[in-house]
Design a protein around this motif. Structure first.
Motif, PDB file in Angstrom:
ATOM      1  N   ALA A   1      -0.730   4.152  -3.969  1.00 50.03           N
ATOM      2  CA  ALA A   1      -1.317   5.313  -3.288  1.00 50.03           C
ATOM      3  C   ALA A   1      -2.772   5.093  -2.847  1.00 50.03           C
ATOM      4  CB  ALA A   1      -1.206   6.548  -4.180  1.00 50.03           C
ATOM      5  N   PRO A   2      -3.670   4.539  -3.704  1.00 46.15           N
ATOM      6  CA  PRO A   2      -5.055   4.346  -3.247  1.00 46.15           C
ATOM      7  C   PRO A   2      -5.171   3.396  -2.062  1.00 46.15           C
ATOM      8  CG  PRO A   2      -4.931   4.205  -5.642  1.00 46.15           C
ATOM      9  CD  PRO A   2      -3.529   4.181  -5.129  1.00 46.15           C
ATOM     10  N   THR A   3      -4.270   2.420  -1.955  1.00 43.63           N
ATOM     11  CA  THR A   3      -4.354   1.478  -0.835  1.00 43.63           C
ATOM     12  C   THR A   3      -3.977   2.146   0.481  1.00 43.63           C
ATOM     13  OG1 THR A   3      -2.069   0.640  -0.988  1.00 43.63           O
ATOM     14  CG2 THR A   3      -3.705  -0.358  -2.442  1.00 43.63           C
ATOM     15  N   ILE A   4      -3.085   3.124   0.427  1.00 38.04           N
ATOM     16  CA  ILE A   4      -2.734   3.861   1.638  1.00 38.04           C
ATOM     17  C   ILE A   4      -3.928   4.674   2.126  1.00 38.04           C
ATOM     18  CG2 ILE A   4      -1.335   5.782   2.504  1.00 38.04           C
ATOM     19  CD1 ILE A   4       1.011   4.671   1.023  1.00 38.04           C
ATOM     20  N   ILE A   5      -4.636   5.321   1.204  1.00 29.69           N
ATOM     21  CA  ILE A   5      -5.846   6.053   1.590  1.00 29.69           C
ATOM     22  C   ILE A   5      -6.865   5.094   2.179  1.00 29.69           C
ATOM     23  CG2 ILE A   5      -7.755   7.480   0.739  1.00 29.69           C
ATOM     24  CD1 ILE A   5      -5.889   8.541  -1.412  1.00 29.69           C
TER      25      ILE A   5
END
Length: 515
Positions: free
Chosen positions: A165-169
């Motif tokens: 999830a943090p990499t998508i942001i």
């Protein structure tokens, strides 16, 4: 751009002339990189700002549910201990097995997340998580080890989501906007943790059965699953940092690991967050139980002998966690954005100050618990605020010192280290120390409190250790950030460039032989 020219090669004492071919492009290690494999396709169309914000909102909601689920067990721990008749060390296993399963699968999800469709991976992981979380709520009192097993499976599902999830942001936003979005995402760690205590205690009090607290999370999570399917995109890796074409290739997995281990800022910040995870994992799991025993030892309330136990400590600690989390994350991200242009290494310095300052506050809170519960909560609140300064900053550090095509692997490796050496073992270790100390005196409510108090004193010490690791990060972060920016834009970092220039000059010095 490709260039050719004569270079020298020596074999069996003879000098021959070869053709030198060098191609400009992103390099992640030695000059002669291994062959790169082509990255899988992502969404080719431009993702609108509105859709990006909606996607972050969905990811934040699922992250909230993630941490509510993670700390619901801690909020009803007294009830679980009475229901299964288990000791402190055995109780700590519930969190330990959850984290260990998280550890073992995080590298796999990190590898997949850097190479395949991240949205599909998160959907699959979230489905497993919700199914096993619901199943754990139907365990009978003679099947404690089944509960342990199911909690381990819950960890496998959460590993897939938390890694990616943090990499998508990071691929939807850049610069200041990315810092704000990451802050919004990570503010739900303390908020979700606090609500986990509150919801777990509230549902248990309302139904008289702690297992209903575990059933609420899958219901809320099902909505998150639907939103993830409908509203979350799969953005191109590095799309917010550079042109997609410049990052269209990936190096082998072991080359990714070598690149990360040579990144000093990444290594030292990972050690810092590991110490932080040890501290927060132990305190989050044991604080409500510790405060309940403190009040029993002071005669403020009777010990819990039947379910449901008094949930007031979980309510109060949950509320304190929510408030201090919001304050800390907001203050930390604001300081980072305001001071980053003036002090390039401000991020790890904020983390260091937060950890080092929280240690005496937490030590004071633990010592005061035997005489003043209100004063204990005051120092817990101060310490919690200082620790929460770090949440958004740590994620931002990883995103800007690591190139986009390696971020999921970096997240996964960091998750393995921080959980393996941090909160995977700290709840169990505190429980073991408490059980061991309890054997030195006759069993009593007062000594039950003291044994847990003495074991929790390990946490402030880890706060000091974590602060020192972040100070080490501050020494390297400015250069590592510049190197990542150069690699992302398709240029070699200074060290690699100097090495190539030196090699080229040596070859040119012998070029007349080829004439």
């Amino acid at each position: 751009m490709e260039t050719t020219g004569p270079v020298m090669s020596r074999q069996d004492g003879k000098t021959t002339c070869l053709s030198l071919r060098s191609t400009s492009g992103p390099r992640y290690g030695s000059i002669s990189d291994p062959p790169l494999t082509e990255a899988p396709p992502a969404e080719s169309r431009v993702i609108s700002p509105k859709r990006s914000y909606i996607a972050v909102a969905v990811l934040c909601y699922v992250n909230l549910i993630n941490y509510i689920d993670r700390y619901t067990i801690a909020g009803v721990l007294l009830n679980i201990q009475k229901f299964f008749e288990i000791s402190d060390s055995t109780s700590g296993l519930l969190q330990t097995v959850f984290i260990f399963s998280f550890i073992f699968l995080a590298p796999i999800f990190g590898y997949l997340g850097d190479r395949y469709n991240r949205k599909f991976i998160m959907i699959g992981a979230l489905t497993v998580w919700l199914m096993t979380a619901l199943g754990s709520s139907f365990v009978s009192e003679s099947k404690f080890w089944l509960l342990v097993f199911l909690r381990a499976l819950v960890g496998t599902g959460e590993a897939g989501y938390s890694t990616i999830a943090p990499t998508i942001i990071g691929d939807l936003f850049s610069g200041t906007k990315r810092t704000l979005m990451i802050s919004a995402f990570y503010i739900f760690i303390p908020v979700g943790s606090g609500l986990g205590y509150i919801i777990g205690s509230s549902v248990t009090s309302a139904t008289g059965d702690w297992r209903w607290a575990l059933r609420l999370v899958p219901i809320l999570g099902s909505l998150g699953l639907v939103l993830l399917v409908v509203l979350c995109p799969n953005p191109p890796r590095g799309g917010a940092d550079t042109h997609r074409e410049s990052l269209a290739a990936h190096s082998p997995y072991m080359e990714d690991i070598k690149y990360l281990l040579k990144n000093k800022s990444y290594v030292w910040s990972s050690l810092g967050v590991t110490a932080m995870a040890f501290l927060t994992g132990a305190l989050a799991f044991w604080t409500p139980t510790f405060l309940s025993r403190a009040q029993v030892s002071q005669g403020i309330r009777p010990p819990c002998t039947t379910e449901p136990c008094d949930p007031s400590d979980s309510y109060i600690f949950g509320a304190v966690t929510v408030v201090t989390g919001i304050l800390g994350v907001t203050l930390g991200s604001t300081l980072s954005r305001k001071l980053r242009d003036k002090v390039p290494n401000i991020d790890p310095l904020i983390c260091a100050v937060g950890m080092l300052s929280s240690a005496p506050c937490l030590f004071t809170a633990i010592i005061l618990a035997s005489t003043s519960i209100p004063a204990t909560y005051v120092f817990i609140g101060i310490g919690g605020t200082l620790i929460s300064l770090n949440w958004p900053i740590l994620a931002d550090i990883l995103l800007y010192v690591v190139v986009p095509t390696k971020r999921a692997t970096a997240e996964a490796l960091q998750i393995v280290v921080l959980h393996l050496l941090g909160d995977a073992g700290s709840p169990y270790l505190i429980g073991v120390i408490s059980d061991t100390l309890s054997t030195y005196e006759p069993a009593s409510d007062a000594w039950s409190f003291r044994s847990l108090e003495y074991s929790l004193l390990l946490c402030p010490f880890m706060g000091v250790v974590g602060g020192l690791f972040f100070l080490m990060t501050a020494l390297y972060i400015t250069q590592d950030r510049k190197d990542a920016q150069l690699l992302t834009s398709g240029q070699p970092p200074p060290d690699a460039l100097n090495t190539r220039i030196h090699s080229t000059l040596e070859l040119e010095g012998q070029s007349e032989v080829c004439g």
